[in-house]
Scaffold this motif. Sequence first.
Motif, short mmCIF file in Angstrom:
data_model
loop_
_atom_site.label_atom_id
_atom_site.label_comp_id
_atom_site.label_asym_id
_atom_site.label_seq_id
_atom_site.Cartn_x
_atom_site.Cartn_y
_atom_site.Cartn_z
N LYS A 193 -3.90 3.15 8.51
CA LYS A 193 -4.07 4.55 8.86
C LYS A 193 -2.82 5.13 9.52
CE LYS A 193 -6.76 7.12 8.71
NZ LYS A 193 -6.82 8.22 7.70
N LYS A 194 -2.10 4.30 10.27
CA LYS A 194 -0.86 4.75 10.91
C LYS A 194 0.29 4.83 9.91
CE LYS A 194 -2.04 2.79 15.43
NZ LYS A 194 -1.73 1.72 16.43
N THR A 195 0.21 4.00 8.85
CA THR A 195 1.32 3.90 7.89
C THR A 195 1.19 4.89 6.74
OG1 THR A 195 1.47 1.53 8.39
CG2 THR A 195 2.56 2.29 6.37
N LEU A 196 -0.04 5.15 6.29
CA LEU A 196 -0.26 5.95 5.09
C LEU A 196 -0.70 7.37 5.44
CD1 LEU A 196 -2.30 3.33 3.00
CD2 LEU A 196 0.18 3.70 2.97
N SER A 197 -0.46 8.28 4.51
CA SER A 197 -0.93 9.65 4.67
C SER A 197 -2.14 9.93 3.78
CB SER A 197 0.19 10.64 4.33
OG SER A 197 0.65 10.45 3.00
N ILE A 198 -2.43 9.03 2.82
CA ILE A 198 -3.59 9.19 1.94
C ILE A 198 -4.82 8.57 2.60
CG2 ILE A 198 -2.22 9.28 -0.17
CD1 ILE A 198 -2.91 6.33 -0.64
N PRO A 199 -6.02 8.97 2.19
CA PRO A 199 -7.24 8.39 2.78
C PRO A 199 -7.33 6.88 2.55
CG PRO A 199 -7.76 10.42 1.62
CD PRO A 199 -6.34 10.10 1.28
N VAL A 200 -7.84 6.19 3.55
CA VAL A 200 -8.10 4.75 3.48
C VAL A 200 -9.61 4.55 3.57
CG1 VAL A 200 -7.72 2.50 4.53
CG2 VAL A 200 -5.89 4.22 4.56
N ILE A 201 -10.15 3.87 2.57
CA ILE A 201 -11.60 3.67 2.47
C ILE A 201 -11.92 2.21 2.75
CG2 ILE A 201 -13.61 3.81 0.94
CD1 ILE A 201 -12.06 5.99 -0.62
N GLY A 202 -12.78 1.94 3.72
CA GLY A 202 -13.20 0.58 4.01
C GLY A 202 -14.22 0.12 2.98
N SER A 203 -14.45 -1.21 2.93
CA SER A 203 -15.40 -1.75 1.95
C SER A 203 -16.21 -2.87 2.57
CB SER A 203 -14.64 -2.28 0.73
OG SER A 203 -15.52 -2.88 -0.20
N LEU A 204 -17.53 -2.73 2.48
CA LEU A 204 -18.46 -3.77 2.88
C LEU A 204 -19.19 -4.28 1.64
CD1 LEU A 204 -20.29 -2.58 6.15
CD2 LEU A 204 -18.82 -4.58 5.89
N ALA B 63 0.84 -1.21 0.00
CA ALA B 63 0.00 0.00 0.00
C ALA B 63 0.87 1.25 0.00
CB ALA B 63 -0.92 -0.01 1.21
N ARG B 64 1.98 1.21 0.71
CA ARG B 64 2.90 2.36 0.76
C ARG B 64 3.55 2.57 -0.61
NH1 ARG B 64 5.43 5.46 4.78
NH2 ARG B 64 6.47 7.15 3.64
N GLN B 65 3.86 1.48 -1.32
CA GLN B 65 4.40 1.61 -2.67
C GLN B 65 3.43 2.35 -3.59
OE1 GLN B 65 5.34 -2.60 -3.60
NE2 GLN B 65 7.45 -1.91 -3.96
N LEU B 66 2.16 2.03 -3.48
CA LEU B 66 1.14 2.68 -4.30
C LEU B 66 1.01 4.16 -3.94
CD1 LEU B 66 -1.44 -0.22 -4.19
CD2 LEU B 66 -0.35 0.65 -6.26
N GLN B 67 1.07 4.46 -2.65
CA GLN B 67 1.02 5.85 -2.22
C GLN B 67 2.22 6.61 -2.78
OE1 GLN B 67 0.11 7.35 2.01
NE2 GLN B 67 2.34 7.46 1.94
N ASP B 68 3.40 6.02 -2.68
CA ASP B 68 4.62 6.67 -3.16
C ASP B 68 4.59 6.86 -4.67
OD1 ASP B 68 5.47 6.69 -0.55
OD2 ASP B 68 6.85 4.99 -0.77
N ALA B 69 3.88 5.98 -5.38
CA ALA B 69 3.78 6.09 -6.84
C ALA B 69 2.77 7.15 -7.26
CB ALA B 69 3.39 4.75 -7.45
N GLY B 70 1.96 7.62 -6.30
CA GLY B 70 1.04 8.71 -6.61
C GLY B 70 -0.42 8.43 -6.38
N ALA B 71 -0.79 7.25 -5.87
CA ALA B 71 -2.20 6.96 -5.60
C ALA B 71 -2.76 7.98 -4.61
CB ALA B 71 -2.36 5.56 -5.04
N ALA B 72 -3.97 8.47 -4.89
CA ALA B 72 -4.56 9.52 -4.06
C ALA B 72 -5.35 8.98 -2.88
CB ALA B 72 -5.46 10.40 -4.92
#
Length: 330
Positions: free
Chosen positions: A97-108, A30-39
């Motif tokens: 949430k502790k690791t990433l700075s981008i929003p994290v969206i849960g899914s049901l 997930a951090r790799q994706l954030q670093d690559a630019g995922a919003a």
Amino acid sequence: MNLTTKYLGLTLQNPLVIGASPYCDTAYVARQLQDAGAAAIVMRSLFEEQIIAEQRALVHHLESSADSSAEASSYFPAFSEYQLTPDHYLKQLEHLKKTLSIPVIGSLNGSRPGGWTEYAKRIADAGADALELNLYQLVTDPTQKAAQIEAGMVETVRSVTSTVKIPVAVKISSFHTSLANFVLELEGAGASGVVLFNRFYQPDFNLEDLEVLPQLKLSDNSELLLRLRWLAIVSPHVKGSLSASGGVHSPEDAVKAVLAGAHTVQIVSALLKHGPRFITTLLNGMEHWLTEHGYESVEQLCGAMNHRRCPDPSAFERANYIRILQSWRV
């Protein structure tokens, strides 16, 4: 170039969101994706069936419910086959949430109203910035009427939105008689946004064993066309957010979705094919297109090709249909 966009009340640095998938199972990826630019990133779905199974286990009930046969319950994966248990899901959400700075969206992910929707509050309490409610349902009962099915979906949405303070996006299929009206009903039930569309995985037949053969086929950009049509139709009429899910495999695909009215596009299959760094390729390509075509922001682009300026959208769609058929020659 200003690539920021608003989605579910959140300000995102660009429109590229990681759709519900295994990418959230490990914080490192997930951090790799954030670093690559995922919003933003959507966690894999927590299913109605596994929540109910855990609830039964806790109260020592039988495996099958009162309205299901033993054979029917055997169709579903065993509890141990799910990648994240409900408790593990919440812990993973807290860790992300502790690791990433981008929003994290849960899914049901569910198909009918029930007690499983109470888990939405637990996801919100664990720190999710938003919730994606995936209403995946393929109706096989011929006695069920369309209005009854949609009423159940609206009831489910209202049940969830009334118990959480975080924004809720509803992910739906394209199989609705009056899809634009249904989207407005979902907004009326409290949905902050709608995701178009669910992908229905088509099983094949094994002719040797005469068995149904489940298969996972990644999307390609031909699937985007259905999303473009309905985004263009729906976007002039909604107050909330729209997200395109399925068929985005190039910067041009992402641009088309935003032109049709999407505030974000969800990427999964393209990343499974090309890896997390492909997010950077998509972003660079989008920025290049915007610059080359004189746009200063994604906001300026959003909905520029929807039906807002079309005096009679139904006639427009009908005319295009006829024109295409008349173009064939033999």
